[in-house]
Design a protein around this motif. Structure first.
Motif, PDB file in Angstrom:
ATOM      1  N   GLN A 122      89.445  71.012 -19.459  1.00  0.00           N
ATOM      2  CA  GLN A 122      88.694  69.757 -19.330  1.00  0.00           C
ATOM      3  C   GLN A 122      87.252  69.995 -18.881  1.00  0.00           C
ATOM      4  O   GLN A 122      86.364  69.191 -19.176  1.00  0.00           O
ATOM      5  CB  GLN A 122      89.407  68.783 -18.407  1.00  0.00           C
ATOM      6  CG  GLN A 122      89.493  69.244 -16.967  1.00  0.00           C
ATOM      7  CD  GLN A 122      90.428  68.382 -16.137  1.00  0.00           C
ATOM      8  OE1 GLN A 122      91.055  67.461 -16.642  1.00  0.00           O
ATOM      9  NE2 GLN A 122      90.519  68.683 -14.855  1.00  0.00           N
ATOM     10  N   ASP A 123      86.982  71.116 -18.220  1.00  0.00           N
ATOM     11  CA  ASP A 123      85.625  71.435 -17.786  1.00  0.00           C
ATOM     12  C   ASP A 123      84.684  71.650 -18.976  1.00  0.00           C
ATOM     13  O   ASP A 123      83.476  71.507 -18.835  1.00  0.00           O
ATOM     14  CB  ASP A 123      85.611  72.684 -16.901  1.00  0.00           C
ATOM     15  CG  ASP A 123      86.387  72.499 -15.613  1.00  0.00           C
ATOM     16  OD1 ASP A 123      86.518  71.352 -15.140  1.00  0.00           O
ATOM     17  OD2 ASP A 123      86.885  73.516 -15.079  1.00  0.00           O
ATOM     18  N   CYS A 124      85.261  72.017 -20.118  1.00  0.00           N
ATOM     19  CA  CYS A 124      84.461  72.225 -21.336  1.00  0.00           C
ATOM     20  C   CYS A 124      84.600  71.079 -22.324  1.00  0.00           C
ATOM     21  O   CYS A 124      84.169  71.182 -23.470  1.00  0.00           O
ATOM     22  CB  CYS A 124      84.872  73.533 -22.005  1.00  0.00           C
ATOM     23  SG  CYS A 124      84.349  74.990 -21.084  1.00  0.00           S
ATOM     24  N   GLY A 125      85.222  69.979 -21.896  1.00  0.00           N
ATOM     25  CA  GLY A 125      85.292  68.792 -22.740  1.00  0.00           C
ATOM     26  C   GLY A 125      86.576  68.618 -23.520  1.00  0.00           C
ATOM     27  O   GLY A 125      86.707  67.661 -24.290  1.00  0.00           O
ATOM     28  N   PHE A 126      87.555  69.499 -23.332  1.00  0.00           N
ATOM     29  CA  PHE A 126      88.815  69.358 -24.055  1.00  0.00           C
ATOM     30  C   PHE A 126      89.654  68.253 -23.441  1.00  0.00           C
ATOM     31  O   PHE A 126      89.654  68.058 -22.227  1.00  0.00           O
ATOM     32  CB  PHE A 126      89.617  70.669 -24.003  1.00  0.00           C
ATOM     33  CG  PHE A 126      89.066  71.751 -24.882  1.00  0.00           C
ATOM     34  CD1 PHE A 126      89.423  71.830 -26.220  1.00  0.00           C
ATOM     35  CD2 PHE A 126      88.193  72.699 -24.371  1.00  0.00           C
ATOM     36  CE1 PHE A 126      88.924  72.837 -27.031  1.00  0.00           C
ATOM     37  CE2 PHE A 126      87.689  73.712 -25.172  1.00  0.00           C
ATOM     38  CZ  PHE A 126      88.047  73.778 -26.509  1.00  0.00           C
ATOM     39  N   THR A 127      90.379  67.536 -24.305  1.00  0.00           N
ATOM     40  CA  THR A 127      91.315  66.511 -23.868  1.00  0.00           C
ATOM     41  C   THR A 127      92.687  66.863 -24.442  1.00  0.00           C
ATOM     42  O   THR A 127      92.802  67.690 -25.351  1.00  0.00           O
ATOM     43  CB  THR A 127      90.898  65.109 -24.358  1.00  0.00           C
ATOM     44  OG1 THR A 127      90.845  65.111 -25.788  1.00  0.00           O
ATOM     45  CG2 THR A 127      89.548  64.707 -23.793  1.00  0.00           C
ATOM     46  N   ASP A 128      93.724  66.232 -23.923  1.00  0.00           N
ATOM     47  CA  ASP A 128      95.062  66.457 -24.473  1.00  0.00           C
ATOM     48  C   ASP A 128      95.077  66.013 -25.934  1.00  0.00           C
ATOM     49  O   ASP A 128      94.438  65.025 -26.304  1.00  0.00           O
ATOM     50  CB  ASP A 128      96.102  65.660 -23.674  1.00  0.00           C
ATOM     51  CG  ASP A 128      96.275  66.189 -22.254  1.00  0.00           C
ATOM     52  OD1 ASP A 128      95.654  67.203 -21.904  1.00  0.00           O
ATOM     53  OD2 ASP A 128      97.041  65.568 -21.496  1.00  0.00           O
ATOM     54  N   GLY A 129      95.791  66.764 -26.749  1.00  0.00           N
ATOM     55  CA  GLY A 129      95.864  66.494 -28.186  1.00  0.00           C
ATOM     56  C   GLY A 129      95.172  67.606 -28.963  1.00  0.00           C
ATOM     57  O   GLY A 129      94.977  68.712 -28.457  1.00  0.00           O
ATOM     58  N   ILE A 130      94.798  67.317 -30.199  1.00  0.00           N
ATOM     59  CA  ILE A 130      94.128  68.308 -31.043  1.00  0.00           C
ATOM     60  C   ILE A 130      92.629  68.076 -30.980  1.00  0.00           C
ATOM     61  O   ILE A 130      92.142  66.990 -31.281  1.00  0.00           O
ATOM     62  CB  ILE A 130      94.635  68.238 -32.493  1.00  0.00           C
ATOM     63  CG1 ILE A 130      96.138  68.540 -32.540  1.00  0.00           C
ATOM     64  CG2 ILE A 130      93.864  69.228 -33.372  1.00  0.00           C
ATOM     65  CD1 ILE A 130      96.760  68.411 -33.914  1.00  0.00           C
ATOM     66  N   ASN A 131      91.903  69.107 -30.581  1.00  0.00           N
ATOM     67  CA  ASN A 131      90.449  69.062 -30.419  1.00  0.00           C
ATOM     68  C   ASN A 131      89.811  69.897 -31.517  1.00  0.00           C
ATOM     69  O   ASN A 131      90.060  71.102 -31.603  1.00  0.00           O
ATOM     70  CB  ASN A 131      90.066  69.643 -29.056  1.00  0.00           C
ATOM     71  CG  ASN A 131      90.626  68.841 -27.897  1.00  0.00           C
ATOM     72  OD1 ASN A 131      89.925  68.068 -27.277  1.00  0.00           O
ATOM     73  ND2 ASN A 131      91.909  69.019 -27.594  1.00  0.00           N
TER      74      ASN A 131
END
Length: 189
Positions: free
Chosen positions: A4-13
């Motif tokens: 999440q620190d690099c902008g990822f969220t749960d699911g497919i990014n």
């Protein structure tokens, strides 16, 4: 460091994956990073037999650029980005990226297990969700399959989907999304 620190969220990014070729040049390709827990540092990606997978099997390192430029996605879907697209080659950071990450990768079957090792956020830029951009990403999934398969019926269905997303892009997208769609249409013609 957490995903999440690099902008990822749960699911497919959807990101631009960068791996090192045998000659030391960079291979670029959009891939989906599957995140089950953005509060962790592990993710995965399904990989087909392609250059990205071969590079990961050989080197075990994947760089991810989090970017919202539809032209970068379209261009890297059908070939590597040239050096003019990069702000840095070490680490490989594409101009306009919002963040970059380095993952240690281990291939298990058709899946790369990814462990975040470092990265960083670039600038403080934000962008609202644009339906045209999302339509370009969806169209690219179908367009790369369209190029890869030979079955006439499947290709016909994929072409319908591509044209559906083209209409959304024309209605909702910016000029960059429309230019990205020109790249897509040129590759499937």
């Amino acid at each position: 460091m957490k995903l999440q620190d690099c902008g990822f969220t749960d699911g497919i990014n959807e990101i631009i994956a960068i791996t090192e070729n045998e000659d030391g040049s960079w291979n670029t390709a959009p891939i989906g990073i599957i995140v089950e827990n953005s509060d962790s540092s592990t993710a995965r990606a399904k990989l087909y037999r392609n250059r990205t997978r071969a590079n990961l099997e050989r080197k075990g390192a994947l760089f991810a650029n989090i970017i919202d430029d539809p032209i970068v996605f379209a261009t890297s879907s059908f070939g590597n980005l040239s050096e003019e697209f990069f702000a840095s080659l070490n680490p490989p950071i594409i101009k306009g990226s919002m963040a970059w990450c380095r993952f240690k990768a281990e291939i298990k079957g058709g899946v790369a297990v990814l462990k975040l090792t470092d990265g960083g956020v670039i600038g403080g830029r934000v962008r609202a969700v644009n339906r045209g951009f999302n339509a370009v990403i969806e169209a690219l999934v179908h367009a790369t399959r369209y190029v890869a398969i030979k079955d006439a019926e499947k290709r016909k269905e994929l072409l319908k989907k591509i044209h559906y997303y083209k209409e959304i892009t024309e209605k909702c997208g910016s000029e960059r999304e429309k230019k990205a769609f020109e790249i897509i249409m040129g590759k499937i013609a």
